[in-house]
Design an enzyme around this catalytic site. Sequence first.
Site, PDB file in Angstrom:
ATOM      1  N   LYS A  68       0.817  -1.212   0.000  1.00  0.00           N
ATOM      2  CA  LYS A  68       0.000   0.000   0.000  1.00  0.00           C
ATOM      3  C   LYS A  68       0.854   1.267   0.000  1.00  0.00           C
ATOM      4  CE  LYS A  68      -4.278  -2.051   1.431  1.00  0.00           C
ATOM      5  NZ  LYS A  68      -3.907  -3.464   1.653  1.00  0.00           N
TER       6      LYS A  68
HETATM    7  C1  LIG Z   1      -4.575  -4.517   1.161  1.00  0.00           C
HETATM    8  C2  LIG Z   1      -3.812  -5.781   1.096  1.00  0.00           C
HETATM    9  C3  LIG Z   1      -4.172  -6.801   0.184  1.00  0.00           C
HETATM   10  C4  LIG Z   1      -5.392  -6.702  -0.702  1.00  0.00           C
HETATM   11  O1  LIG Z   1      -5.285  -5.694  -1.676  1.00  0.00           O
HETATM   12  P1  LIG Z   1      -6.584  -5.224  -2.495  1.00  0.00           P
HETATM   13  O2  LIG Z   1      -6.139  -4.106  -3.355  1.00  0.00           O
HETATM   14  O3  LIG Z   1      -7.588  -4.790  -1.457  1.00  0.00           O
HETATM   15  O4  LIG Z   1      -7.085  -6.391  -3.256  1.00  0.00           O
HETATM   16  C5  LIG Z   1      -3.364  -7.913   0.124  1.00  0.00           C
HETATM   17  N1  LIG Z   1      -2.287  -8.059   0.927  1.00  0.00           N
HETATM   18  C6  LIG Z   1      -1.917  -7.109   1.812  1.00  0.00           C
HETATM   19  C7  LIG Z   1      -0.727  -7.342   2.678  1.00  0.00           C
HETATM   20  C8  LIG Z   1      -2.651  -5.935   1.922  1.00  0.00           C
HETATM   21  O5  LIG Z   1      -2.289  -4.988   2.797  1.00  0.00           O
END
Ligand SMILES: *Cc1c(COP(=O)(O)O)cnc(C)c1O
Length: 465
Positions: free
Chosen positions: A112
Amino acid sequence: MKYISTRGKAPALNFEDVLLTGLASDGGLYVPETLPTFSAAEIGAMAAMDYPSLAQKIITPFVDGCIPDSDLAAIIADTYAEFRHSAVAPLVQLDHNQWVLELFHGPTLAFKDFALQLLGRLLDYVLERRQQKVVIMGATSGDTGSAAIEGCKRCSNIDIFILHPHQRVSEVQRRQMTTVVGDNIHNLAIEGNFDDCQAMVKASFANRAFLPEDRGLVAVNSINWARIMAQIVYYFYAAVALGAPARKTAFSVPTGNFGDIFAGYLAHNMGLPVERLVIATNRNDVLHRVLTTSSMRRQPLQHTLSPSMDITVSSNFERLLFDLYDRDGAAIADLLARFDEGEIAFSETAMARARSLFSSACVDDEQTCAQIAATWENCEYLLDPHSAIGVRAAMTAGIAADIPVVTLATAHPAKFPDAVKGAGLNEEVGLPLHLRDLFERPERCSVLPNDLAAVQSFMASNIRA
Ligand SMILES: *Cc1c(COP(=O)(O)O)cnc(C)c1O
């Protein structure tokens, strides 16, 4: 470039306005009206670009002149300079045609950071130029909150309120949020679950009367277009490193809200030769059921070892549906109204289109731990539980041996020590150097009841003049 709503009734916006918006006024999500595309020659030339240069190349057409090129370049350079690996998104080989793309070298150790470190800086730039202040409100099951706080901590024009479910995020995740100190940063631990937090954010966006009149409310969850945009870059980065455009690449993506994998779909539509996109879910498998049964129905939330994917509704799936239904906003509004009543059945034409590019797999906690152990056994590489779900799905997706399969490694294993222990590994999963003293840093957090009025009054009295 214009951005239009998936439900067809909200005004089209330019990049700057879409950056400052959450949901469209008709309840839809914003998508670009048209996509930029890259020729095979242009994609070939990307192999020579480092990550920030490639990001500039991919992002510039989406920004479409709203930010001068030289300022955009400075923002991008500053964002990715904070990552602790000079390749920014390095590839690691696990097996003959299996790779992981490590997306956890940013400040908060999850993918993220790629989008939120950039979003914070873009917002600050635009707000400064407009002489405007905003409030950010977001719900997190862990990773979004810390990345958003880290991305916005220096922004004088933003007050940020992040809601997390009290005692339902890992200790590392909580401390990554609560130890960032600033009088514009507020962590609210809500006595409820993630869905309760999410519902309060939704309700606040729908009725903003609790805010001072001059404050806009900005979303940092993956309905914000800029997050998707930033994530397109690493699909290109990985594929060209493995031989694109001459060679196709498949991707396996640990999926919750369908944001990350939707960026892969856009990369494909922009000209990148993608063989297949594998939707890898935990037991909260709404998307796997959509692909296998052609219908979408909500099921109760299950708490798993991969908490960042513990969700019951994947909001970004609406962006894909918009394309699957020939960009007919009225049809999408109609379909989603039916979901509110319980279940949507999709047309076979739409689902056939989806299945021509996407496959899916659901991986439970036991298989997740087994995969962490198996990968360790095979090459002494330690996966976090989300990435392990991706790797398991990649290995069972039936991809031909001459196609490289890249699993997006979405978090560092130190964020999720329980899963590593669950895999029977006694390896000490050390935090990276910059976080070694995380457990000694003082925390700041307010515990609030699962009550919208209480949350909104807390916010109203903590917004700076
Ligand atoms: C947010 C997250 C996901 C999922 O991502 P999306 O874009 O919501 O599909 C997967 N793995 C981790 C570690 C995350 O923080």
